[in-house]
Structure formats: C-alpha cells, structure tokens
Design a protein around this motif. Structure first.
Motif, PDB file in Angstrom:
ATOM      1  N   SER A  54      46.703  20.129  40.379  1.00 28.02           N
ATOM      2  CA  SER A  54      46.598  19.290  40.969  1.00 28.02           C
ATOM      3  C   SER A  54      44.935  19.417  42.150  1.00 28.02           C
ATOM      4  CB  SER A  54      47.719  18.016  41.478  1.00 28.02           C
ATOM      5  OG  SER A  54      48.562  20.002  42.225  1.00 28.02           O
ATOM      6  N   ALA A  87      49.395  15.057  38.360  1.00 31.18           N
ATOM      7  CA  ALA A  87      47.784  14.386  39.073  1.00 31.18           C
ATOM      8  C   ALA A  87      46.823  14.732  39.550  1.00 31.18           C
ATOM      9  CB  ALA A  87      48.112  12.901  39.303  1.00 31.18           C
ATOM     10  N   ASN A 110      48.035   9.577  35.936  1.00 35.13           N
ATOM     11  CA  ASN A 110      47.811  10.572  36.044  1.00 35.13           C
ATOM     12  C   ASN A 110      45.937  10.622  35.558  1.00 35.13           C
ATOM     13  OD1 ASN A 110      47.125  13.059  35.620  1.00 35.13           O
ATOM     14  ND2 ASN A 110      47.703  13.634  33.744  1.00 35.13           N
TER      15      ASN A 110
END
Length: 202
Positions: A54, A87, A110
């Motif tokens: 992420s 994400a 995402n």
C-alpha cells in the motif's frame, strides 16, 4: 519526463551522501544482482514486497522504474506485492503526485492507478496485490523486502533467486496527524534517493 518531476530528480543525486554507509552496502548488493543479469542479457525482475502493498513497496517500485529510465539502464522490470492485498494508499499516491508524477485514478476499493513520469512513457499500473499475484513474476526474480514485518512473516518467497532486505519506516504511523504530509514526503524522498543511488551503481 514531466517538468516538475525532472526538477525533483535533480535534488536526488546531491543527496546520495546522506545515505548511511550500511545502507549503501545493502543497496550495492542489489545493484550487483541487476548488473549481473543485464550483463548476461537477462531481465532483472525486481518484486518489492511489504505487508499490504500500500505504501513503501509501491514507492520503491515506481522510483526504481524511473531511475532505470533516467540512467538508461534497460532490461529492468519492477513489480510490487504484499503478504495481503488492501489498496495503494491515497496518502502515498498524493506524495508521488507532489513529486511530479501524473496519476489517473479510475476509482473503486482497490484502484488500478495509472502512474506516468513522462508524456510518452508507458504508465505504471499500480494497485495492491499479493506478491504471488498473476501479474508478478513467479520465477527468476529478486524479492526486495521493504518492511520488516513482511521480511519476518514471509520467510519463503517461491520462485525467487535473490532476496534482500531494504526496509523503511512505515509512514502509516503519521496517518491523521499534523505531520502526515511531511512524513509521507520524507519517505518518498528517502526511497527515491536510495533507489536512484542503487540504479546509478549498476
């Protein structure tokens, strides 16, 4: 190269001297791996891995790709992944935008962000995924562990031929604080500087 990004990059090489010698030694090992591959007309595939894919792993993937372009080093492919998928964090995305990248966000839980560093450059498609996702290499690649948690909790990465730990402090610790933007920009600059140093030594 986008003009704002070009200005940002001009600040990186003068910062090589601020990289601690111990980290330079580690980065040189990764440089040597890449050099060996490219000198033998092979593709150096680098998969940057952290827990959630992420923040740090994406920043390392993106900056390494730009550094290879900047220094004219061919036969390098960059990837990223996590031990789990979440994400690409919007705070990290905002940091690369401040550095001069252009980012297209298609939306969704995402998003598959399209990150470009030049008008004619192919975009990097950045989204959170596990390190063994189908878009990532499954053989003959280097696993570059960018966080200590992933390094400790993922002792075996199938298909890797080279593994190295290049860990960074998680900017997530600043989320929701008055220093959030500053910390994300600091981590972005640190990773950019070190990846440019690493590629400059290939």
């Amino acid at each position: 190269m986008h003009s704002k990004l070009k200005e940002y990059i001009q600040k990186l090489e003068p910062g090589f001297g601020s990289i601690p010698d111990t980290r330079k030694k580690t980065l040189m090992k990764l440089s040597a791996y890449i050099k060996t591959k490219t000198e033998n007309d092979q593709v150096a595939k680098l998969n940057f891995i952290c827990t959630h894919n992420s923040r740090r792993s994406h920043l390392a993937q993106i900056w390494t790709s730009v550094a290879a372009h900047h220094f004219g080093i061919e036969n390098i492919e960059t990837y990223s992944g996590g031990t789990e998928a979440t994400a690409f964090n919007p705070r990290a995305v905002a940091a690369i935008e401040r550095a001069g990248f252009k980012v297209d966000n298609p939306g969704g839980d995402n998003p598959e962000y399209r990150v470009t560093f030049g008008e004619d450059a192919e975009p990097l498609i950045c989204f959170s995924k596990k390190f063994d996702d189908d878009v990532n290499p499954d053989t003959s690649f280097a696993a570059v562990m960018t966080c200590s948690d992933a390094d400790e909790n993922c002792p075996f990465v199938p298909g890797t031929e080279f593994r190295i730990s290049v860990t960074y402090r998680d900017p997530k610790e600043s989320d929701g604080t008055h220093k959030e933007k500053e910390i994300y920009d600091e981590r972005c600059l640190q990773i950019a500087t070190e990846m440019f140093y690493m590629i400059s030594e290939v």
